[in-house]
Design a protein around this motif. Sequence first.
Motif, PDB file in Angstrom:
ATOM      1  N   GLU A  72       0.846  -1.190   0.000  1.00 48.08           N
ATOM      2  CA  GLU A  72       0.000   0.000   0.000  1.00 48.08           C
ATOM      3  C   GLU A  72       0.887   1.248   0.000  1.00 48.08           C
ATOM      4  OE1 GLU A  72      -3.371   2.266   2.754  1.00 48.08           O
ATOM      5  OE2 GLU A  72      -2.954   0.113   3.033  1.00 48.08           O
ATOM      6  N   GLN A  85       3.565   7.633   2.178  1.00 53.59           N
ATOM      7  CA  GLN A  85       3.491   6.548   3.148  1.00 53.59           C
ATOM      8  C   GLN A  85       3.537   5.216   2.402  1.00 53.59           C
ATOM      9  OE1 GLN A  85       3.201   7.182   6.520  1.00 53.59           O
ATOM     10  NE2 GLN A  85       3.217   9.388   6.134  1.00 53.59           N
ATOM     11  N   TYR A  86       4.209   4.226   2.990  1.00 54.64           N
ATOM     12  CA  TYR A  86       4.234   2.901   2.373  1.00 54.64           C
ATOM     13  C   TYR A  86       4.049   1.837   3.440  1.00 54.64           C
ATOM     14  CZ  TYR A  86       9.031   2.533   4.086  1.00 54.64           C
ATOM     15  OH  TYR A  86      10.135   2.490   4.898  1.00 54.64           O
ATOM     16  N   LYS A  87       3.477   0.739   3.015  1.00 58.49           N
ATOM     17  CA  LYS A  87       3.254  -0.408   3.901  1.00 58.49           C
ATOM     18  C   LYS A  87       3.354  -1.674   3.046  1.00 58.49           C
ATOM     19  CE  LYS A  87      -0.059   0.002   6.812  1.00 58.49           C
ATOM     20  NZ  LYS A  87      -1.435   0.072   7.374  1.00 58.49           N
ATOM     21  N   SER A 109       3.796  -6.035   3.281  1.00 53.78           N
ATOM     22  CA  SER A 109       3.829  -7.253   4.089  1.00 53.78           C
ATOM     23  C   SER A 109       3.803  -8.456   3.169  1.00 53.78           C
ATOM     24  CB  SER A 109       2.634  -7.307   5.059  1.00 53.78           C
ATOM     25  OG  SER A 109       1.414  -7.373   4.355  1.00 53.78           O
ATOM     26  N   ALA A 141       7.620  -7.524   7.080  1.00 54.56           N
ATOM     27  CA  ALA A 141       6.759  -6.340   7.105  1.00 54.56           C
ATOM     28  C   ALA A 141       7.621  -5.087   7.113  1.00 54.56           C
ATOM     29  CB  ALA A 141       5.850  -6.361   8.326  1.00 54.56           C
ATOM     30  N   HIS A 171       7.059  -0.615   6.960  1.00 58.41           N
ATOM     31  CA  HIS A 171       6.171   0.539   6.839  1.00 58.41           C
ATOM     32  C   HIS A 171       6.934   1.793   7.232  1.00 58.41           C
ATOM     33  CE1 HIS A 171       5.522   1.082  11.214  1.00 58.41           C
ATOM     34  NE2 HIS A 171       5.612  -0.233  11.264  1.00 58.41           N
ATOM     35  N   GLY A 172       6.528   2.913   6.645  1.00 63.43           N
ATOM     36  CA  GLY A 172       7.204   4.161   6.945  1.00 63.43           C
ATOM     37  C   GLY A 172       6.898   5.225   5.918  1.00 63.43           C
ATOM     38  N   GLN A 173       7.870   6.122   5.692  1.00 62.24           N
ATOM     39  CA  GLN A 173       7.724   7.227   4.767  1.00 62.24           C
ATOM     40  C   GLN A 173       8.834   7.192   3.729  1.00 62.24           C
ATOM     41  OE1 GLN A 173       7.766  10.780   7.239  1.00 62.24           O
ATOM     42  NE2 GLN A 173       5.530  10.830   7.300  1.00 62.24           N
ATOM     43  N   GLY A 233      11.633   4.220   8.129  1.00 55.51           N
ATOM     44  CA  GLY A 233      10.556   3.380   8.601  1.00 55.51           C
ATOM     45  C   GLY A 233      11.043   2.287   9.529  1.00 55.51           C
ATOM     46  N   THR A 234      10.232   1.248   9.617  1.00 58.72           N
ATOM     47  CA  THR A 234      10.497   0.105  10.482  1.00 58.72           C
ATOM     48  C   THR A 234      10.315  -1.177   9.687  1.00 58.72           C
ATOM     49  OG1 THR A 234       9.693   1.298  12.433  1.00 58.72           O
ATOM     50  CG2 THR A 234       9.777  -1.098  12.584  1.00 58.72           C
TER      51      THR A 234
END
Length: 207
Positions: free
Chosen positions: A40, A53-55, A57, A67, A69-71, A81-82
């Motif tokens: 996403e 923003q990104y996500k 998984s 997984a 997610h972050g910017q 991100g992480t």
Amino acid sequence: DSNLPRLDIHRLILTGARLDFADKRTASPFATRIEPMNIELTEISSLSDDKSQYKISASTAFGARVALHGQASLEPLAITGTFSVENVDLSRLPGNFREGLPIEPTAGIVGASADYRVGYENGRLELNLEHLAASLADLKIQDDRMQKAVTVGLIQVKEGRFDLIKNYFDLGSLSVANARLDLHSGGDNIPKALELNNFVLEDARID
């Protein structure tokens, strides 16, 4: 350098994707499936200082989960991100990957996570990791030819930090629990096994 072409994407979603992967270059071919894979992305822009923003998984056929997610920004190019990687079963990795390790394990479950920043500006690559944590559980290394085996209940790393530009790596702590080295070929005056119940190293630095 000239600026990037104007790009604006409000939202991009990929859900339930599947990726089949096979490596037949070795005597023991490896195949796996990454499913489901979900991506996403929101507010993607090439404008200066705009952040999207990104996500992401994904799960593999042998149970590993990834997984992120972050910017992210395109101008300047930077990703923060992480990430987390869970339940990587060493016994189910492809043979050519295990053979590339310093010691080939026969069992073990790996997990890792960290906050990260990757950037490229002024011709220089930047990579920073913060709050790095990693674990290796139920490790077993078996050498049937020499009749020796190593087992470790748990190896843990906590609060690691890495900076590519400054060239350092810090560890808040490194712990080893329930380690055992079996020496079946030992003589009468040599112990048949060496055990380490608990070992902790704190505030280590490599630079």
